[in-house]
Design a protein around this motif. Structure first.
Motif, PDB file in Angstrom:
ATOM      1  N   LEU A   3       0.959  -1.396  -0.394  1.00  0.00           N
ATOM      2  CA  LEU A   3      -0.142  -0.133   0.227  1.00  0.00           C
ATOM      3  C   LEU A   3       0.538   0.623   0.075  1.00  0.00           C
ATOM      4  O   LEU A   3       0.583   2.446  -0.489  1.00  0.00           O
ATOM      5  CB  LEU A   3      -0.952  -0.033   1.602  1.00  0.00           C
ATOM      6  CG  LEU A   3      -1.888   0.923   1.309  1.00  0.00           C
ATOM      7  CD1 LEU A   3      -2.625   0.934   0.028  1.00  0.00           C
ATOM      8  CD2 LEU A   3      -2.803   0.536   2.894  1.00  0.00           C
ATOM      9  N   ALA A   4       2.135   0.696   0.391  1.00  0.00           N
ATOM     10  CA  ALA A   4       2.792   2.421   0.789  1.00  0.00           C
ATOM     11  C   ALA A   4       3.340   2.456  -0.808  1.00  0.00           C
ATOM     12  O   ALA A   4       3.393   3.811  -1.138  1.00  0.00           O
ATOM     13  CB  ALA A   4       4.180   2.115   1.198  1.00  0.00           C
ATOM     14  N   LEU A   5       3.158   1.910  -1.820  1.00  0.00           N
ATOM     15  CA  LEU A   5       3.235   2.223  -3.667  1.00  0.00           C
ATOM     16  C   LEU A   5       2.461   3.586  -3.937  1.00  0.00           C
ATOM     17  O   LEU A   5       2.360   3.927  -4.329  1.00  0.00           O
ATOM     18  CB  LEU A   5       3.262   1.308  -4.057  1.00  0.00           C
ATOM     19  CG  LEU A   5       4.573   0.125  -4.173  1.00  0.00           C
ATOM     20  CD1 LEU A   5       4.567  -1.229  -5.025  1.00  0.00           C
ATOM     21  CD2 LEU A   5       5.888   0.921  -4.061  1.00  0.00           C
ATOM     22  N   LEU A   6       1.182   3.243  -3.214  1.00  0.00           N
ATOM     23  CA  LEU A   6       0.194   4.405  -3.557  1.00  0.00           C
ATOM     24  C   LEU A   6       0.816   5.383  -3.386  1.00  0.00           C
ATOM     25  O   LEU A   6      -0.179   6.364  -3.894  1.00  0.00           O
ATOM     26  CB  LEU A   6      -1.558   3.998  -2.634  1.00  0.00           C
ATOM     27  CG  LEU A   6      -2.528   4.566  -2.677  1.00  0.00           C
ATOM     28  CD1 LEU A   6      -2.760   4.628  -4.324  1.00  0.00           C
ATOM     29  CD2 LEU A   6      -3.672   3.623  -1.865  1.00  0.00           C
ATOM     30  N   ALA A   7       0.848   5.797  -1.562  1.00  0.00           N
ATOM     31  CA  ALA A   7       0.860   7.113  -1.754  1.00  0.00           C
ATOM     32  C   ALA A   7       2.521   7.305  -1.823  1.00  0.00           C
ATOM     33  O   ALA A   7       2.449   8.127  -2.077  1.00  0.00           O
ATOM     34  CB  ALA A   7       1.982   7.005   0.325  1.00  0.00           C
ATOM     35  N   LEU A   8       3.233   7.022  -2.414  1.00  0.00           N
ATOM     36  CA  LEU A   8       4.329   7.323  -3.556  1.00  0.00           C
ATOM     37  C   LEU A   8       3.788   7.490  -4.737  1.00  0.00           C
ATOM     38  O   LEU A   8       4.266   8.816  -5.726  1.00  0.00           O
ATOM     39  CB  LEU A   8       5.925   5.999  -3.750  1.00  0.00           C
ATOM     40  CG  LEU A   8       6.461   5.899  -2.573  1.00  0.00           C
ATOM     41  CD1 LEU A   8       7.137   4.802  -2.779  1.00  0.00           C
ATOM     42  CD2 LEU A   8       7.483   6.982  -1.828  1.00  0.00           C
ATOM     43  N   ALA A   9       2.635   7.138  -5.530  1.00  0.00           N
ATOM     44  CA  ALA A   9       2.497   7.348  -6.729  1.00  0.00           C
ATOM     45  C   ALA A   9       0.942   8.464  -6.168  1.00  0.00           C
ATOM     46  O   ALA A   9       1.351   9.863  -7.948  1.00  0.00           O
ATOM     47  CB  ALA A   9       1.185   6.255  -7.213  1.00  0.00           C
ATOM     48  N   GLU A 118      12.850  -1.199  -2.858  1.00  0.00           N
ATOM     49  CA  GLU A 118      13.191  -1.999  -0.843  1.00  0.00           C
ATOM     50  C   GLU A 118      11.897  -2.421  -0.474  1.00  0.00           C
ATOM     51  O   GLU A 118      11.539  -3.622   0.316  1.00  0.00           O
ATOM     52  CB  GLU A 118      13.220  -1.221   0.357  1.00  0.00           C
ATOM     53  CG  GLU A 118      15.256  -1.011  -1.032  1.00  0.00           C
ATOM     54  CD  GLU A 118      15.345   0.175   0.289  1.00  0.00           C
ATOM     55  OE1 GLU A 118      14.663   0.676   1.863  1.00  0.00           O
ATOM     56  OE2 GLU A 118      17.300   0.137   0.019  1.00  0.00           O
ATOM     57  N   LEU A 119      10.807  -2.059  -1.681  1.00  0.00           N
ATOM     58  CA  LEU A 119       9.814  -2.554  -0.974  1.00  0.00           C
ATOM     59  C   LEU A 119       9.275  -4.239  -1.230  1.00  0.00           C
ATOM     60  O   LEU A 119       8.030  -4.917  -0.796  1.00  0.00           O
ATOM     61  CB  LEU A 119       8.610  -1.798  -0.780  1.00  0.00           C
ATOM     62  CG  LEU A 119       8.481  -0.495  -0.426  1.00  0.00           C
ATOM     63  CD1 LEU A 119       7.200   0.255  -0.625  1.00  0.00           C
ATOM     64  CD2 LEU A 119       8.033  -0.829   1.724  1.00  0.00           C
ATOM     65  N   VAL A 120       9.988  -4.574  -2.069  1.00  0.00           N
ATOM     66  CA  VAL A 120       9.133  -5.896  -2.768  1.00  0.00           C
ATOM     67  C   VAL A 120      10.399  -7.013  -3.405  1.00  0.00           C
ATOM     68  O   VAL A 120      11.496  -6.483  -2.647  1.00  0.00           O
ATOM     69  CB  VAL A 120       8.391  -5.703  -4.418  1.00  0.00           C
ATOM     70  CG1 VAL A 120       7.142  -4.703  -3.969  1.00  0.00           C
ATOM     71  CG2 VAL A 120       9.452  -4.818  -5.308  1.00  0.00           C
ATOM     72  N   ALA A 121      10.147  -7.965  -3.759  1.00  0.00           N
ATOM     73  CA  ALA A 121      11.503  -9.193  -4.311  1.00  0.00           C
ATOM     74  C   ALA A 121      12.010  -8.472  -5.679  1.00  0.00           C
ATOM     75  O   ALA A 121      11.819  -7.659  -5.648  1.00  0.00           O
ATOM     76  CB  ALA A 121      10.344 -10.500  -4.413  1.00  0.00           C
ATOM     77  N   PRO A 122      13.261  -9.317  -5.164  1.00  0.00           N
ATOM     78  CA  PRO A 122      13.766  -8.495  -6.127  1.00  0.00           C
ATOM     79  C   PRO A 122      13.181  -8.502  -7.391  1.00  0.00           C
ATOM     80  O   PRO A 122      13.588  -7.732  -8.356  1.00  0.00           O
ATOM     81  CB  PRO A 122      15.359  -9.140  -5.986  1.00  0.00           C
ATOM     82  CG  PRO A 122      15.558  -9.999  -4.772  1.00  0.00           C
ATOM     83  CD  PRO A 122      14.076 -10.095  -4.277  1.00  0.00           C
ATOM     84  N   GLU A 123      12.720  -9.733  -7.975  1.00  0.00           N
ATOM     85  CA  GLU A 123      12.289  -9.960  -9.092  1.00  0.00           C
ATOM     86  C   GLU A 123      11.076  -8.886  -9.550  1.00  0.00           C
ATOM     87  O   GLU A 123      10.616  -8.708 -10.613  1.00  0.00           O
ATOM     88  CB  GLU A 123      12.151 -11.079  -9.574  1.00  0.00           C
ATOM     89  CG  GLU A 123      10.640 -12.202  -9.072  1.00  0.00           C
ATOM     90  CD  GLU A 123      11.177 -12.678  -7.511  1.00  0.00           C
ATOM     91  OE1 GLU A 123      10.439 -12.752  -6.949  1.00  0.00           O
ATOM     92  OE2 GLU A 123      12.516 -12.099  -6.912  1.00  0.00           O
ATOM     93  N   LYS A 124      10.725  -8.592  -8.662  1.00  0.00           N
ATOM     94  CA  LYS A 124       9.466  -7.447  -9.035  1.00  0.00           C
ATOM     95  C   LYS A 124      10.019  -5.989  -8.777  1.00  0.00           C
ATOM     96  O   LYS A 124       8.994  -5.074  -8.946  1.00  0.00           O
ATOM     97  CB  LYS A 124       8.659  -7.246  -8.255  1.00  0.00           C
ATOM     98  CG  LYS A 124       7.491  -8.841  -8.323  1.00  0.00           C
ATOM     99  CD  LYS A 124       6.420  -9.325  -6.769  1.00  0.00           C
ATOM    100  CE  LYS A 124       6.342 -10.187  -7.556  1.00  0.00           C
ATOM    101  NZ  LYS A 124       5.214 -10.838  -6.359  1.00  0.00           N
ATOM    102  N   LYS A 125      11.209  -5.287  -8.653  1.00  0.00           N
ATOM    103  CA  LYS A 125      12.024  -4.095  -8.925  1.00  0.00           C
ATOM    104  C   LYS A 125      10.940  -3.070  -9.862  1.00  0.00           C
ATOM    105  O   LYS A 125      10.798  -2.018  -9.657  1.00  0.00           O
ATOM    106  CB  LYS A 125      13.447  -4.375  -8.644  1.00  0.00           C
ATOM    107  CG  LYS A 125      13.298  -4.561  -7.530  1.00  0.00           C
ATOM    108  CD  LYS A 125      14.435  -5.238  -6.653  1.00  0.00           C
ATOM    109  CE  LYS A 125      15.342  -5.440  -5.012  1.00  0.00           C
ATOM    110  NZ  LYS A 125      16.352  -4.161  -5.307  1.00  0.00           N
ATOM    111  N   ALA A 126      11.378  -3.899 -10.570  1.00  0.00           N
ATOM    112  CA  ALA A 126      11.068  -2.476 -12.117  1.00  0.00           C
ATOM    113  C   ALA A 126       9.632  -2.125 -11.484  1.00  0.00           C
ATOM    114  O   ALA A 126       8.961  -1.523 -12.346  1.00  0.00           O
ATOM    115  CB  ALA A 126      11.845  -3.234 -13.483  1.00  0.00           C
TER     116      ALA A 126
END
Length: 402
Positions: A3-9, A118-126
């Motif tokens: 959910l933190a990605l929503l705040a950044l968005a 940093e909030l996600v697994a390495p394969e999901k970074k992009a």
């Protein structure tokens, strides 16, 4: 996705709106202050240069501050700059307001990219980086067209007042949703600066300057180009910006998806396609339907480069990515400043409102050449980016994921 990605968005949405809305309002602002369109283009160039300067400056200042707090401080600066733009009594003060707001831009996206990754697994970074940048692209579908509509009908000052309010919402979202993330221990400024000794980091940043600069060469002057050449009304600029924004949203998500699978091929396709489409825009700008389709394609191909370029820098600056990430956001805006200036230059020189499209095509083609060169150097080194990363003093332990 956290959910933190929503705040950044949300923060990215506000920043994206203020960055791009000025393009739809250049005629109104120029008219109010009694300056020419190329002179009003300085509001685009000034903002972009402010990002270039602010990205490393604010990131360095933030090395002693936890990342969440720094993101909140940056949003405060963004709010102040937009309020100043809204009440500016002169063109010079308006320009100062744009620069103040822009100082937050690079560091927000730079630090935000690192936090998102940093909030996600390495394969999901992009994909996570792309999710944050979705706020920037959605701004072009919702924020920019609405801001343009309000600016044309009520007044451009109201638009910038609303943008400042968006900043307040973004600030609240970060305070509420982003987890506390202490600054990394043992990472010092000299470690961050060491990343810039890596030729692949510098090549990626040069690709960023030239590739995304190609987009801005054309889009900065979209309002006069479409009204004078294609024959659209002033009001039509709003929905043309919606098309551009929709293209950006699609391109950003596709770029994020494929950058995690095949980063360099994604760059070849997006940069090559962008060069071709920008060159064609010189012809399609004379036809309403063709121009509208081309604008959407420019948005899609332009923003398909963003997640792979940002991830490329994070990969190559592995171990000390924060400053490199922020500087790469500055590189996007250095391209914006350069291309907005070059676009204004060719218009002022009498080559017409479609001339910036040729400038953009040349810049995108140059970025493609650098991408091919970067991959060739990587192959020559033997085992790809893992070796490049290992050669960097701050990046010796963890393999790089593509």
């Amino acid at each position: 996705m956290p959910l933190a990605l929503l705040a950044l968005a949300i923060g990215a949405f506000g920043i994206g709106t203020t960055e791009f809305v000025i393009m739809g309002l250049l005629p109104e602002v120029a008219g109010d202050f009694g300056v020419s369109i190329p002179a009003a283009g300085l509001l685009v160039t000034g903002y972009a240069l402010g990002v270039v300067i602010g990205a490393p400056l604010m990131t360095v200042l933030g090395t002693k501050v936890p990342r969440k707090r720094m993101l909140m401080l940056l949003m405060g600066l963004f709010i102040a700059g937009n309020l100043l733009s809204a009440v500016a009594p002169t063109f010079a003060v308006m320009l100062i307001g744009r620069v103040v707001a822009s100082l937050a831009h690079g560091a927000f996206f730079g630090i935000g990219s690192v936090v998102a990754a940093e909030l996600v697994a390495p394969e999901k970074k992009a994909g996570a980086i792309a999710m944050m940048f979705t706020g920037l692209t959605v701004a072009n579908v919702v924020g920019v067209p609405l801001g343009t509509l309000i600016g044309q009908n009520i007044g451009w000052r109201v638009t910038f007042g609303i943008v400042a309010a968006l900043g307040v919402v973004g600030l609240a979202g970060i305070a509420k949703l982003v987890p506390e993330m202490p600054r990394p221990q043992g990472v010092h400024l000299r470690h961050e600066l060491a990343a810039f000794k890596n030729a692949q980091v510098l090549l990626a940043m040069a690709m960023t300057v030239l590739g995304f600069g190609g987009v801005f060469a054309a889009i900065t002057y979209i309002a006069p180009m479409m009204t004078h050449i294609a024959g659209f009304t002033d009001g039509s600029v709003t929905w043309l910006l919606v098309l551009f924004g929709l293209g950006m949203v699609g391109g950003n998500l596709i770029g994020g998806k494929f950058a995690d699978r095949a980063l360099m091929p994604m760059l070849y396709v997006s940069l090559g396609g962008l060069a071709v489409v920008l060159a064609l825009f010189t012809l399609t700008a004379h036809n309403k339907i063709a121009a509208a389709v081309t604008i959407a394609l420019i948005g899609a191909l332009g923003f398909a480069t963003v997640p792979p370029l940002q991830k490329r820098v994070l990969d190559q600056a592995h171990g000390a990515p924060t400053l490199a990430s922020a500087v790469n956001i500055g590189a996007f805006n250095l391209g914006n400043a350069l291309s907005a200036w070059l676009g204004g230059f060719v218009i002022a020189a009498g080559f017409g409102y479609t001339a910036p499209n040729w400038v953009g095509a040349a810049l995108a083609a140059a970025a493609l050449v650098l991408a091919v060169l970067s991959a060739a150097l990587e192959r020559r080194d033997g085992t790809g980016s893992a070796v490049v990363a290992a050669a960097t003093p701050t990046a010796q332990r963890t393999p790089v994921h593509h």
